[in-house]
Design an enzyme around this catalytic site. Sequence first.
Site, short mmCIF file in Angstrom:
data_model
loop_
_atom_site.label_atom_id
_atom_site.label_comp_id
_atom_site.label_asym_id
_atom_site.label_seq_id
_atom_site.Cartn_x
_atom_site.Cartn_y
_atom_site.Cartn_z
N LYS A 253 22.48 -7.25 109.72
CA LYS A 253 22.70 -7.36 108.27
C LYS A 253 22.41 -6.04 107.58
O LYS A 253 23.22 -5.53 106.80
CB LYS A 253 21.79 -8.46 107.70
CG LYS A 253 21.60 -8.41 106.19
CD LYS A 253 20.70 -9.51 105.67
CE LYS A 253 19.21 -9.22 105.69
NZ LYS A 253 18.70 -8.39 104.59
N ASN A 254 21.22 -5.47 107.88
CA ASN A 254 20.79 -4.30 107.12
C ASN A 254 21.54 -3.02 107.50
O ASN A 254 21.43 -2.00 106.81
CB ASN A 254 19.27 -4.10 107.25
CG ASN A 254 18.52 -5.17 106.47
OD1 ASN A 254 19.12 -5.93 105.71
ND2 ASN A 254 17.21 -5.26 106.67
N ARG B 212 19.22 -7.91 96.30
CA ARG B 212 18.76 -6.60 95.83
C ARG B 212 19.56 -5.45 96.42
O ARG B 212 19.69 -4.40 95.81
CB ARG B 212 17.30 -6.40 96.24
CG ARG B 212 16.35 -7.38 95.67
CD ARG B 212 14.96 -7.02 96.12
NE ARG B 212 14.69 -5.63 95.82
CZ ARG B 212 14.31 -5.18 94.64
NH1 ARG B 212 14.12 -6.01 93.65
NH2 ARG B 212 14.10 -3.89 94.44
N CYS C 11 10.73 -8.99 93.42
CA CYS C 11 11.03 -10.14 94.27
C CYS C 11 9.74 -10.62 94.87
O CYS C 11 8.70 -10.00 94.70
CB CYS C 11 12.15 -9.83 95.27
SG CYS C 11 11.64 -9.14 96.81
N ARG D 280 9.17 -3.80 94.29
CA ARG D 280 10.37 -3.15 94.82
C ARG D 280 11.17 -2.36 93.78
O ARG D 280 12.34 -2.65 93.53
CB ARG D 280 11.26 -4.19 95.51
CG ARG D 280 10.53 -4.91 96.62
CD ARG D 280 11.41 -5.83 97.39
NE ARG D 280 12.29 -5.15 98.31
CZ ARG D 280 13.17 -5.77 99.08
NH1 ARG D 280 13.27 -7.07 99.03
NH2 ARG D 280 13.93 -5.10 99.90
N PRO D 281 10.54 -1.37 93.16
CA PRO D 281 11.28 -0.55 92.20
C PRO D 281 12.32 0.32 92.92
O PRO D 281 12.29 0.44 94.14
CB PRO D 281 10.19 0.32 91.57
CG PRO D 281 9.11 0.39 92.60
CD PRO D 281 9.16 -0.90 93.37
N ASP E 284 12.93 3.54 91.63
CA ASP E 284 12.74 4.82 90.95
C ASP E 284 13.13 6.02 91.83
O ASP E 284 13.68 7.00 91.34
CB ASP E 284 11.27 4.95 90.48
CG ASP E 284 10.28 4.71 91.61
OD1 ASP E 284 10.43 3.70 92.33
OD2 ASP E 284 9.37 5.54 91.80
N ASP F 36 9.59 -6.41 108.69
CA ASP F 36 10.48 -7.56 108.82
C ASP F 36 10.16 -8.43 110.04
O ASP F 36 10.79 -9.47 110.24
CB ASP F 36 11.95 -7.10 108.90
CG ASP F 36 12.44 -6.57 107.56
OD1 ASP F 36 11.76 -6.79 106.54
OD2 ASP F 36 13.52 -5.93 107.54
N1 EPU Z 1 9.80 1.77 96.92
C1 EPU Z 1 9.46 2.33 95.70
N2 EPU Z 1 10.44 2.99 94.98
C2 EPU Z 1 11.71 3.11 95.44
C3 EPU Z 1 12.05 2.52 96.68
C4 EPU Z 1 11.07 1.87 97.40
O1 EPU Z 1 8.32 2.24 95.27
O2 EPU Z 1 12.55 3.72 94.75
C5 EPU Z 1 8.77 1.06 97.70
C6 EPU Z 1 9.05 -0.45 97.79
O3 EPU Z 1 8.60 -1.12 96.64
C7 EPU Z 1 8.34 -0.85 99.06
C8 EPU Z 1 8.49 0.40 99.94
O4 EPU Z 1 8.80 1.48 99.04
O5 EPU Z 1 7.00 -1.09 98.81
C9 EPU Z 1 9.56 0.29 101.01
O6 EPU Z 1 10.79 -0.05 100.41
P1 EPU Z 1 12.20 0.37 101.00
O7 EPU Z 1 12.97 0.98 99.87
O8 EPU Z 1 12.07 1.13 102.26
O9 EPU Z 1 12.82 -1.07 101.31
P2 EPU Z 1 14.28 -1.53 100.96
O10 EPU Z 1 15.20 -0.40 101.23
O11 EPU Z 1 14.30 -2.17 99.63
C10 EPU Z 1 14.89 -2.32 103.37
C11 EPU Z 1 15.38 -3.60 103.98
C12 EPU Z 1 14.26 -4.62 103.97
C13 EPU Z 1 13.08 -4.05 104.78
C14 EPU Z 1 12.66 -2.70 104.18
C15 EPU Z 1 11.58 -2.01 104.97
C16 EPU Z 1 17.75 -3.62 103.51
C17 EPU Z 1 18.88 -4.20 102.75
N3 EPU Z 1 16.52 -4.09 103.23
O12 EPU Z 1 14.50 -2.67 102.04
O13 EPU Z 1 14.75 -5.78 104.62
O14 EPU Z 1 11.99 -4.93 104.74
O15 EPU Z 1 13.79 -1.82 104.12
O16 EPU Z 1 11.98 -1.81 106.28
O17 EPU Z 1 17.95 -2.77 104.37
C18 EPU Z 1 14.88 -8.07 105.08
O18 EPU Z 1 15.88 -7.83 105.77
O19 EPU Z 1 14.28 -9.17 105.10
C19 EPU Z 1 14.33 -7.03 104.22
C20 EPU Z 1 13.51 -7.28 103.20
#
Ligand code: EPU
Length: 435
Positions: free
Chosen positions: A22-23, A107, A131, A136-137, A139, A319
């Site tokens: 999926k990801n 998201r 969420c 999960r910002p 920024d 995950d």
């Molecule tokens: N974060 C920030 N600011 C940002 C981006 C992230 O503070 O601009 C923080 C988040 O709040 C979090 C951390 O950084 O605490 C990690 O977030 P990341 O951006 O890496 O996660 P994501 O890209 O939103 C993806 C997967 C998630 C998986 C995470 C970590 C996808 C679509 N989603 O999320 O998958 O848990 O990486 O590996 O690829 C799932 O499949 O169940 C799932 C939640």
Amino acid sequence: MDAFRIVGGHPLRGTVRISGSKNAALPILFSSLLGGEFTLANVPCLRDIRTTLSLLRQLGIHTERHDPQDGSSHTPATPEDWNGIFTLSDRDTPDYEAPYDLVRTMRASVLCLGPLLARKRRARVSLPGGCLIGARPIDMHLRAFEKMGARITIHHGYIDAETDGLRGTEIALPYPTVTGTENILMAAVLARGTTTISNAAEEPEVTDLARFLTARGARIEGAGTSTIRIEGVAELHTADYATMFDRIEAGTFLVAAALLGDRVTIEGIDPTPLRPILDVLRAMGAEPHIEDSSMTMGVIPHPVGTTVRTLPHPGFPTDMQAQILPLMAIAHGSSSVIETVFENRFTHVMEMNRMGAAIEIHGSQAMVRGESRLEGATVMASDLRASAGLVLAGLVAEGETEIKRVYHIDRGYEAIEKKLESLGARIKRVQEDQP
Ligand code: EPU
């Protein structure tokens, strides 16, 4: 609403094919907004994929599903009616808005920001809310786009971004955000000049996106390491590609094997990205037999407790945190899980404790006492991976478990109940409260 009813304690035996990730599929599908046409195989039949395809259609992408039987191009609803091959082509319409009702349900919709800005020079995307697993910002995505020459404002819950043309620059991420790295990568592919992302996410799904974009003519170096260098190109050409396997689904079946496997083989995998999960399973006593594209594992007769810290790749994936807990709950000795990625990812713990686990939460740490005898109970799924953890707990528990709200699991696991049933598990999908 659907629920799962599981009668625990039945051994698992056989072979299961792991679906496309999926990801990895999501960012690749969103990259269709960069223009041109491509065909993607191994796309899993999941709710998040269907949401993405409808959002892309709203944004002017033509999506066609290949059906060798009748050549039709409807979007199917079930895995049986799905062969996972899609051609996406950009119709070059002026649409650039991702509305609240779609972003709210997924998201990952923010992944349209980078490609829209790069190609249409404009994007209007609903700001995703917090969420259950954390705030999960986004920024870091937005600061990077500003640095590449975008003007960004936020009004009435929407991000409005526009640019006279993105330009390459140096982006140092404060944290290796996965979708942030993917969003910047997609934007940089068509930006003028060279973009360098340092402290980039090293997740295999980022590498898969880079490999796909490279197959379309993008110029990317260093994907899979912490520094990615992208030289912008004028346009992308067509390509055929297959999404990588889902390493989290694979990990989930490996834990199922560790709990109850008579002999379980997962196929359609590459062992390398599974190493962080295998390291933990081995520390608990697993002895996987690894081949080039498959792996076989049996029950761990006397699992031992361990300590796990969730981290960005190549660390143990957040995950997989909910899924490893049932194994820790029955293991000898105590275990602990330190969650460093998301601030609130232990909602499954209370439900597992209702099934007889002895897990205490102290801040970001779950302390597991071990040697619990899990018992079936009625429990509630609260997010995708939490649901998978509860399914595993239900499989090893004594008696019957009912898991409510399994729509969460349908977002990320392709027909998990059918795959488990084919291995001998007693699991069925029912309507909630059905006698
Ligand atoms: N974060 C920030 N600011 C940002 C981006 C992230 O503070 O601009 C923080 C988040 O709040 C979090 C951390 O950084 O605490 C990690 O977030 P990341 O951006 O890496 O996660 P994501 O890209 O939103 C993806 C997967 C998630 C998986 C995470 C970590 C996808 C679509 N989603 O999320 O998958 O848990 O990486 O590996 O690829 C799932 O499949 O169940 C799932 C939640």
